[in-house]
Design an enzyme around this catalytic site. Structure first.
Site, mmCIF file in Angstrom:
data_model
loop_
_atom_site.group_PDB
_atom_site.id
_atom_site.type_symbol
_atom_site.label_atom_id
_atom_site.label_comp_id
_atom_site.label_asym_id
_atom_site.label_seq_id
_atom_site.Cartn_x
_atom_site.Cartn_y
_atom_site.Cartn_z
ATOM 1 N N LYS A 288 0.840 -1.274 -0.015
ATOM 2 C CA LYS A 288 0.114 -0.101 -0.233
ATOM 3 C C LYS A 288 0.974 1.243 0.076
ATOM 4 O O LYS A 288 0.962 2.013 0.971
ATOM 5 C CB LYS A 288 -0.842 -0.068 0.979
ATOM 6 C CG LYS A 288 -1.990 -1.084 1.240
ATOM 7 C CD LYS A 288 -3.015 -1.211 2.111
ATOM 8 C CE LYS A 288 -3.929 -2.324 2.107
ATOM 9 N NZ LYS A 288 -3.296 -3.530 2.480
ATOM 10 N N ALA B 114 2.482 5.035 -0.149
ATOM 11 C CA ALA B 114 1.764 6.132 0.041
ATOM 12 C C ALA B 114 2.715 7.138 0.273
ATOM 13 O O ALA B 114 2.438 7.731 1.248
ATOM 14 C CB ALA B 114 0.635 5.708 1.018
ATOM 15 N N PHE C 124 -14.060 -13.704 5.746
ATOM 16 C CA PHE C 124 -14.273 -13.234 7.009
ATOM 17 C C PHE C 124 -14.616 -11.795 6.791
ATOM 18 O O PHE C 124 -15.263 -11.548 8.128
ATOM 19 C CB PHE C 124 -12.520 -13.314 7.491
ATOM 20 C CG PHE C 124 -12.560 -13.666 8.807
ATOM 21 C CD1 PHE C 124 -12.265 -14.701 9.475
ATOM 22 C CD2 PHE C 124 -12.728 -12.282 9.787
ATOM 23 C CE1 PHE C 124 -12.291 -15.036 10.756
ATOM 24 C CE2 PHE C 124 -12.456 -12.621 11.085
ATOM 25 C CZ PHE C 124 -12.230 -13.985 11.539
ATOM 26 N N ALA D 169 -17.952 -14.475 -2.682
ATOM 27 C CA ALA D 169 -16.983 -14.631 -3.937
ATOM 28 C C ALA D 169 -17.893 -14.661 -5.234
ATOM 29 O O ALA D 169 -17.198 -13.660 -6.153
ATOM 30 C CB ALA D 169 -16.049 -15.939 -4.036
ATOM 31 N N LYS D 170 -18.989 -15.204 -5.345
ATOM 32 C CA LYS D 170 -19.674 -15.167 -6.659
ATOM 33 C C LYS D 170 -20.149 -13.771 -7.002
ATOM 34 O O LYS D 170 -20.016 -13.315 -8.036
ATOM 35 C CB LYS D 170 -20.824 -16.194 -6.486
ATOM 36 C CG LYS D 170 -21.549 -16.515 -7.776
ATOM 37 C CD LYS D 170 -22.323 -17.314 -7.788
ATOM 38 C CE LYS D 170 -22.901 -17.692 -9.325
ATOM 39 N NZ LYS D 170 -23.076 -18.932 -9.822
ATOM 40 N N GLY E 26 -8.050 -14.224 2.609
ATOM 41 C CA GLY E 26 -7.094 -14.535 3.619
ATOM 42 C C GLY E 26 -7.417 -15.536 4.866
ATOM 43 O O GLY E 26 -7.331 -16.848 4.664
HETATM 44 O O1 O7M Z 1 -9.533 -12.233 3.896
HETATM 45 P P1 O7M Z 1 -8.982 -11.455 5.048
HETATM 46 O O2 O7M Z 1 -10.116 -10.690 5.471
HETATM 47 O O3 O7M Z 1 -8.478 -12.183 6.061
HETATM 48 O O4 O7M Z 1 -7.919 -10.750 4.259
HETATM 49 C C1 O7M Z 1 -8.013 -9.681 3.349
HETATM 50 C C2 O7M Z 1 -6.587 -9.231 2.850
HETATM 51 O O5 O7M Z 1 -6.890 -8.005 2.016
HETATM 52 C C3 O7M Z 1 -5.751 -8.675 3.927
HETATM 53 O O6 O7M Z 1 -4.441 -8.808 3.501
HETATM 54 C C4 O7M Z 1 -6.132 -7.230 3.940
HETATM 55 O O7 O7M Z 1 -4.787 -6.385 4.412
HETATM 56 C C5 O7M Z 1 -6.227 -6.870 2.493
HETATM 57 N N1 O7M Z 1 -7.119 -5.797 2.065
HETATM 58 C C6 O7M Z 1 -8.382 -5.791 2.749
HETATM 59 O O8 O7M Z 1 -8.943 -6.372 3.463
HETATM 60 N N2 O7M Z 1 -9.345 -4.359 2.475
HETATM 61 C C7 O7M Z 1 -8.775 -3.482 1.571
HETATM 62 O O9 O7M Z 1 -9.699 -2.697 1.394
HETATM 63 C C8 O7M Z 1 -7.659 -3.684 0.822
HETATM 64 C C9 O7M Z 1 -7.054 -4.807 1.165
HETATM 65 C C10 O7M Z 1 -5.686 -5.008 0.274
HETATM 66 O O10 O7M Z 1 -5.263 -6.005 -0.087
HETATM 67 O O11 O7M Z 1 -5.273 -3.834 -0.112
HETATM 68 C C11 O7M Z 1 -4.468 -3.729 -1.041
#
Ligand code: O7M
EC number: 4.1.1.23
Length: 216
Positions: free
Chosen positions: A64, A66, A176, A181-182, A194
């Site tokens: 990310k 920034a 989570f 997904a669909k 994740g």
């Molecule tokens: O499935 P999870 O919730 O365990 O994981 C989601 C992953 O996506 C986790 O690595 C977060 O840091 C990332 N993520 C988000 O959950 N929300 C966002 O808006 C952005 C990200 C992300 O991947 O940013 C690039």
């Protein structure tokens, strides 16, 4: 980018054994892994190189990015030189910062993903009001890859409208965080998952179920 089964694993674990265990169980179905701060800060950035050496996967580095342009350029260069295929960059920093990332990635023959809006509730306050402008800036800069939330399908749909059908969108928040997904893949090219995979008692089975849920 081509993502096998339209699922990207967010490998947010902090132990090498656990990371490899999850990869061993899932890379039959996955070819794209998102590596973020949790694993990189725990194990060092060479984990990117190690995973690339041992598994036939693409790695998206979720740092990310920034900062100002000069700093962004260094972050992108170093990350991609560790072997990542792409890096995720925040859009709110503006054109010069984002362009520095794009130019460096192109120089190394790699890609960036532009983060438009985020999946968590708190993002509604500051990011939501500007996320379509961020997406439009990406289009104006010629960016092809975007991140947009799976938890806010109405926003994902709007972002798709701005970036167009030929752009590639990846979406976090499936499982989570409540996203499905669909539904997500109606507007997005790949879902990022994740905890629903790496915290499952059987990660392989959890992944198979997500893949099945896309097909029905
Ligand atoms: O499935 P999870 O919730 O365990 O994981 C989601 C992953 O996506 C986790 O690595 C977060 O840091 C990332 N993520 C988000 O959950 N929300 C966002 O808006 C952005 C990200 C992300 O991947 O940013 C690039």
């Amino acid at each position: 980018m081509n993502v096998k089964n339209q699922i990207i694993l967010a490998l947010d674990v902090e132990e090498k054994n656990k990371a490899y265990e999850i990869l061993d169980q899932t890379t039959e179905y996955l070819d794209t892994i998102k590596i973020g701060y949790p694993i990189t800060l725990a194990l060092g950035p060479s984990i990117i190189t190690s995973i690339k050496e041992e598994y036939d996967v693409k790695i998206i580095a979720d740092f990310k990015v920034a900062d100002i342009d000069a700093t962004n350029e260094k972050i992108v260069k170093t990350t991609l030189n560790y072997g990542a295929d792409a890096i995720i960059v925040h859009g709110f920093t503006g054109e010069d910062s984002v362009l520095a990332c794009k130019n460096m990635a192109e120089k190394l023959d790699k890609e960036i993903f532009l983060l438009t809006e985020m999946s968590h509730p708190g993002a509604d306050k500051f990011l939501k009001p500007v996320s379509l402008d961020i997406a439009q800036m990406g289009v104006d800069l010629g960016i092809k890859n975007y991140v947009a939330p799976a938890t806010k399908i109405d926003r994902l749909k709007k972002i798709r409208e701005v970036v167009g059908k030929d752009s590639f969108i990846i979406s976090p928040g499936v499982g989570f965080q409540g996203g499905n997904a669909k539904d997500t893949l109606q507007y997005s090219n790949a879902a990022i998952v994740g905890r629903s995979i790496y915290n499952a008692s059987n990660p392989k089975k959890a992944l198979e179920e997500i893949i099945e849920s896309i097909k029905v």
